[in-house]
Design an enzyme around this catalytic site. Sequence first.
Site, PDB file in Angstrom:
ATOM      1  CG  HIS A 103      -1.867  -1.078   1.361  1.00 36.19           C
ATOM      2  ND1 HIS A 103      -1.767  -2.068   2.301  1.00 36.19           N
ATOM      3  CD2 HIS A 103      -2.977  -1.360   0.641  1.00 36.19           C
ATOM      4  CE1 HIS A 103      -2.779  -2.899   2.183  1.00 36.19           C
ATOM      5  NE2 HIS A 103      -3.526  -2.515   1.174  1.00 36.19           N
TER       6      HIS A 103
ATOM      7  N   GLY B 256      -2.823  -2.109  -7.086  1.00 37.79           N
ATOM      8  CA  GLY B 256      -1.689  -3.022  -7.181  1.00 37.79           C
ATOM      9  C   GLY B 256      -1.928  -4.110  -8.222  1.00 37.79           C
TER      10      GLY B 256
END
Length: 284
Positions: free
Chosen positions: A39, A152
């Site tokens: 993250h 991601g």
Amino acid sequence: MRQKNLRIIDNISDLKKEIEKLQGSIGLVPTMGALHLGHQSLIEKSVQQNDNTVVSIFVNPIQFGINEDLDKYPRKLEKDCELCKQQGVDIVFAPRIEEMYKSDKNNITLICPPVNAVDKLCGKSRPGHFDGVCTVVAKLFNLTKANKAYFGQKDAQQLFIIQKMVKDLDFNIEIVPCPIVREQDGLALSSRNQYLSKNDRILALNIQKALKTAISLAKKGINDKRTILDSCLEILSDLDVDYIEFVDKNTFETVDLIDKNTLLLIAAKTPQTKTRLIDNSLLH
Ligand code: PAF
């Protein structure tokens, strides 16, 4: 690191007011919290590329199936906010469930990706999952008015489906794909890694090992899916394999012959803690 005055907001009305006040571009990093270095890499990119960064932290109940880990999913809001502050985030949006879904679960408008995008891979083993993901992500796009959003590549099918949603529904936002971040030994970072027992953690490495083996076979010129699949399955034999699929990275259609566009995706559960892990790699 550029520290800013982080605002932590838990309701839609205050979020809208704060978004109106922002000047310049807005980057959004949608998360379910328990933030890790993966993250952090998305946040860093957003902070670099935008005047303002909003991180959403919301464990979205409508993307979890009935027997999944909604209740035990890690929640670490205080720690997450500290990391966001250090990274120079402007707003953390961490709403309560009732704030995001005013009606009950069965009475909300859902965004449903097409069947051929969800009838495979994670969509097959997690029915309804991507309806929940698209619905919450669309809400976050609307609420934050972000110019860019960061996702991601570990969740490759999610990324593909969100890119498709943005294109199909003409959302005015750029999706920025970000590379998979790994532990030193190769395990792809995930908030779920903390469920792993010591033994599971060792066996989990076989996922990355299988991907590496597939890459090296493909590099040797082996383009037959069956041969690569068999080698991978042998390496994954101590795990409960949910899927191992070869798809074209541009269409997510299953392929039989391996080429430079082939993406290999694996999902497997560990034997002790039954933790479901996913990973993927291009085979070039
Ligand atoms: O990838 C995730 O963490 C979630 O699916 C997302 C995109 C934050 C939506 O809840």
